[in-house]
Design a protein around this motif. Structure first.
Motif, PDB file in Angstrom:
ATOM      1  N   GLY A   1      -3.022  -3.110   6.184  1.00  0.00           N
ATOM      2  CA  GLY A   1      -4.275  -2.576   6.501  1.00  0.00           C
ATOM      3  C   GLY A   1      -4.055  -4.614   7.418  1.00  0.00           C
TER       4      GLY A   1
ATOM      5  N   SER B   1       0.103  -1.138   0.156  1.00  0.00           N
ATOM      6  CA  SER B   1       0.215  -0.463   0.239  1.00  0.00           C
ATOM      7  C   SER B   1       0.680   1.191   0.103  1.00  0.00           C
TER       8      SER B   1
ATOM      9  N   ASP C   1      -6.224  -1.628  -5.323  1.00  0.00           N
ATOM     10  CA  ASP C   1      -5.875  -1.877  -3.226  1.00  0.00           C
ATOM     11  C   ASP C   1      -6.601  -3.024  -3.378  1.00  0.00           C
ATOM     12  N   GLU C   2      -6.432  -3.894  -2.914  1.00  0.00           N
ATOM     13  CA  GLU C   2      -7.417  -5.193  -2.007  1.00  0.00           C
ATOM     14  C   GLU C   2      -8.642  -4.369  -2.387  1.00  0.00           C
TER      15      GLU C   2
ATOM     16  N   GLN D   1      -6.856   1.027  -0.037  1.00  0.00           N
ATOM     17  CA  GLN D   1      -7.303  -0.050   1.229  1.00  0.00           C
ATOM     18  C   GLN D   1      -8.527   0.528   2.165  1.00  0.00           C
TER      19      GLN D   1
HETATM   20 MG   LIG Z   1      -1.742  -2.584   2.627  1.00  0.00          MG
END
Ligand SMILES: [Mg+2]
Ligand SMILES: Nc1ncnc2c1ncn2[C@@H]1O[C@H](COP(=O)(O)OP(=O)(O)OP(=O)(O)O)[C@@H](O)[C@H]1O
Lengths: 516, 311
Positions: free
Chosen positions: A411, A54, A174-175, A96
């Motif tokens: 995260g 991230s 991001d995810e 994220q």
């Molecule tokens: Mg991350």
């Protein structure tokens, strides 16, 4: 920005990162990272929680600056000093921790911060734009609903929609699928394929192996801020090879379900109804969960999962019915729920944690009322820090610094911190809403083991998830929610994708009807 | 008693209400911007009173419109301190805000004291004439109540329209709301949180100053220490009553003005009731409205919290 002679902005390498480093205090988040995103590719960026994925994404987006190193974008030197500059250069970023502004609608969020947006906000055209993109990519994003009133999965889709609508030249995700169910993930994959075919390169961060194997052309692995695999070709590779690249040890993906002895009923839900502005609510739910049992709750996002989770943890006012834990009615009282030993892994970390508070404060938050960490009402900071230090060690939160702010954790480590707070003691009832969301394979395995351990210690576990793999790995029994009602319920052995699909789409008769 | 049944009693009360509401309208609209942006700007009383004194001292030798404008700028100057201390240096908003109010009341009283020697009678401006709109002002009852106001009042009503448009229909308005509701997310979307909060606070200072100037030049005409008499704080109440809506703030200011005027006018009817008692009417009404509106009022989530950017 000056243009290099001979460099054609349309044909230069979309993104080239050279020797980028970034340090936060004592943590070297990125160390001398080289990374190249080629034209027309989907490039997966993977690595364990806290590896620096991230951070790299934020540097490319312009949200934070690197300490050293250089970047170029489509052949031009690229040194964004703010997110606004990054966006103006054509970099879209789905973060994220989502960046939709609460208190505004999706249509308003679409125009906020948008490069080149006119000074007058045209509500009608913004709405039309949201609706058009939502239709075009089979998303289900309402234009005029407040962000606060949307389930996490819809917020995630809204964020993706906005990134696409801004007409990015380069997209960072991001995810993006962490809260999505199978249908929504499918729509996301189709969207990525289409953008790639239209020439938009994508940097895609995820821990979810199957979708990476389906999406990615190449793969880069970060470990502790360093690139350990750079741009490996994964087009021809099979799932196992990708997994080996990603995590080295494929056995982490195997699930060993322990034998768990079934005890007596610990959680009883009768005639439970919740009305909610945020989603459909739930209507007339009845079920029991025994000690040692893991119940999976599945359904498309927004079909009552949030309301159910809130009801089970005493956080929702019930329209009718009761939630009883070990014979004690905890309906509508979060305080009683905590006292009765109910633990809750919140779906959304940004709500489930106090981001501005320290790791220590978060880890020990369940004790706020117990008096264990206060004397005459005064907080015992040393004792809190010591205890938090132990918890953080036990739950492998990285970095294990009790004094750090929760918001500074990656995260996945925030997810572990929430688990440290909730699972310090064996719960009587564990309500786990997407427990392995955002965790790397090793941490996900550890989290699954914690859920099994909670059941083994005699707790009743309810796993609510949009991720069907997560449910089938954990649960003994499954109930399907559709529009706030249970449309099907069966033991895990009977779970087939047809049966699930029908129940999740509401094609199965409701249980009440079925049972007469 | 029979006066209460006469139309002229009520038309006079409505007209008086609008006149008394005028300074509140300026102040509460400006403060609404600041608070929507997350800045709890308790210096409002200070901005008003400094605007009031400045406008008098400029308008006296020159002209009222110039005094009015400079009054606004004076309020904005005081708000600049709020910007520097709270928004840029992250000092507690409540402390700085109260400090500015005290500073404003104290310095204006002092300056007034040292610059006049006949109790202010040498420093006076004549009050503006009413603007008659031909035909409309002649409509019975309505004409008396709604028309025939000074240009300060007309301007304040125009301001409501403009401010309402800016707040709800422009990107700036969205940015203001965004940095007040969810500053972290707004920053992630590329909004410069500190810049927007600065602008909103300066707007509040300017309009607060105009409010004080409108009070001075439009209805009092001469200064006295603590001239604004809590009007800044009343504007703060109005904003809560209005649930941080611009239109609501305008209506709330009028409601306050109306009940204040009602108190005055009732004083002529019920001569035995002390005026102090009647003067509390608006506050009772406010309490009732606050209690009722608390059911739906939602304050900006980031109100009063400083935003410290992370880089
Ligand atoms: Mg991350
Ligand atoms: N603002 C910050 N302040 C302090 N440390 C930070 C900050 N942001 C990131 N870090 C640290 O930098 C490291 C990398 O974090 P990053 O968020 O990039 O990880 P990640 O690879 O995205 O992990 P995850 O898979 O858990 O999301 C972590 O150790 C994290 O604690």
């Amino acid at each position: 920005m000056t243009s290099e002679p001979g460099a054609d902005p349309a044909t230069g390498t979309p993104l080239s990162v050279r020797g980028v480093s970034r340090r936060f205090g004592s943590v070297q988040a990125l160390a001398n990272v080289d990374f190249t995103l080629e034209a027309g590719e989907i490039h997966a960026l993977v690595g364990e929680n806290g590896a620096g994925k991230s951070t790299l994404a934020k540097i490319v987006a312009g949200s934070i600056r690197s300490d050293s190193g250089s970047m170029s974008l489509f052949g031009q030197p690229y040194r964004p000093t703010s997110r606004r500059e990054g966006a103006a250069a054509g970099v879209a970023h789905v973060r994220q921790q989502l960046s939709l502004v609460r208190g505004l609608t999706v249509a308003q969020n679409l125009q906020l911060g948008r490069p080149g947006a006119p000074a007058i906000f045209n509500a009608a055209s913004a709405r039309a734009e949201v609706e058009r993109w939502s239709d075009e990519f089979s998303l289900s994003v309402p234009a005029e609903t407040l962000v606060d009133d949307m389930p996490l999965a819809v917020r995630q889709q809204a964020e993706i929609l906005i990134a696409v609508a801004w007409g990015a030249r380069l997209l960072i995700l991001d995810e993006p699928s962490s809260a999505l169910g199978p249908l929504e993930t499918k729509a996301l994959i189709a969207l990525c394929h289409r953008l790639r075919s239209e020439g938009t390169p994508i940097l895609y961060i995820s821990h979810r192996l199957p979708e990476l194997a389906e999406l990615a052309d190449r793969l880069t692995v970060l470990r502790a801020g360093r690139v350990v695999v750079e741009g490996a070709d994964v087009r021809a590779a099979d799932l196992r090879e990708v997994a080996t690249l990603m995590i080295g040890d494929v056995s982490l993906l195997e699930v060993n379900r322990p034998e768990i002895e079934r005890g007596t009923t610990r959680l009883t839900v009768t005639d439970l109804s919740v009305s909610s502005t945020q989603e459909i609510g739930c209507h007339g739910l009845n079920f029991e969960v025994a000690g040692g049992e893991i119940l999976g709750v599945v359904g498309i996002a927004g079909n009552g999962q949030d309301s159910l989770a809130k009801a089970l943890t005493g956080q929702a006012k019930l329209a009718s019915g009761h939630v009883v834990v070990d014979g004690e009615d905890i309906s509508g009282s979060a305080r009683q729920a905590i006292a009765a030993g109910v633990a809750h892994l919140h779906e959304d970390r940004s709500t489930g944690l106090a981001a501005a508070f320290t790791v220590a404060d978060n880890a020990t938050a369940r004790h706020v009322r117990s008096g264990r960490f206060t004397r005459f009402g005064v907080r015992l900071a040393d004792k809190i820090a010591r205890h938090a230090g132990e918890l953080v060690e036990r739950f492998q939160v990285r970095p294990p610094d009790p004094a750090a702010r929760a918001s500074s954790l990656s995260g996945g480590n925030q997810q572990k911190l929430m688990a440290a707070r909730e699972l310090e003691k064996n719960p009587t009832v564990l309500v786990a809403h997407g427990p392995t969301k955002g965790l790397d394979p090793e941490a996900a395995k550890a989290m699954r083991d914690r859920c099994f351990a909670a059941a083994q210690a005699g707790g009743a576990v309810v796993v609510i998830s949009a991720d069907l793999d997560e449910v089938s790995d954990l649960a003994h029994r499954v109930v399907v929610l559709y529009r706030g009602r249970v449309t099907d319920a069966f033991p895990i052995e009977d779970m087939t994708s047809e049966r699930l699909g029908a129940a999740m789409a509401g094609l199965t008769e409701t249980m009440e009807a079925a049972s007469g | 008693m029979s006066q209460l049944l006469e139309a002229t009693f009520w038309s006079a009360t409505v007209a008086g209400g609008l006149r008394l509401a005028t300074p509140l309208i300026y102040a509460s609209i400006g403060e609404t911007f600041a608070q929507r942006a997350g800045v709890l700007n308790l210096g409002l009383e200070g901005y008003m009173i400094i605007g009031a004194l400045t406008s008098l001292y400029v308008a006296d030798p020159t002209a009222a419109p110039l005094g009015f404008l400079v009054g606004g700028l004076a309020g904005m100057g005081l708000a600049l301190i709020m910007v520097l201390l709270s928004i840029r240096l992250f000092a507690n908003q409540v402390v700085v805000g109260f400090g500015l109010t005290i500073l404003g009341i104290g310095t204006t009283g002092y300056i007034f004291h040292v610059t006049t020697d006949v109790g202010g009678r040498d420093r006076q401006v004549s009050l503006p004439s009413e603007i008659d709109i031909p035909l409309l002002s002649d409509i019975p009852w309505l004409g008396d109540a709604v028309f025939g106001h000074s240009w300060y009042t007309w301007l304040s009503l125009g301001l409501v329209l403009v401010a309402g448009f800016v707040a709800s229909r422009t990107i700036f308005g969205l940015e203001v709301k965004a940095v007040g509701e969810d500053p972290d997310a707004a920053a992630a979307k590329g909004v410069d949180v500190l810049r927007i909060r600065t602008q909103a606070t300066l707007i509040s200072g300017f309009l607060g100053g105009l409010g004080g100037a409108a009070l001075m030049l439009g209805s009092v005409g001469r200064f006295q220490p603590y001239l604004t008499a809590n009007r800044g704080f009343i504007a703060l109440i109005v904003i809560i009553m209005a649930s941080w809506s611009i239109w609501g703030a305008a209506v709330g200011a009028f409601v306050f003005g109306f009940f204040e005027a009602l108190g005055f006018n009732l004083n002529n009817v019920f001569v035995d009731v002390p005026i102090e008692g009647l003067n509390t009417i608006p506050f009772f009404v406010a309490l009732v409205i606050l209690t009722v509106s608390a059911r739906w009022a939602r304050m900006p989530r980031g109100l009063g919290e400083n935003y410290v950017p992370t880089v």
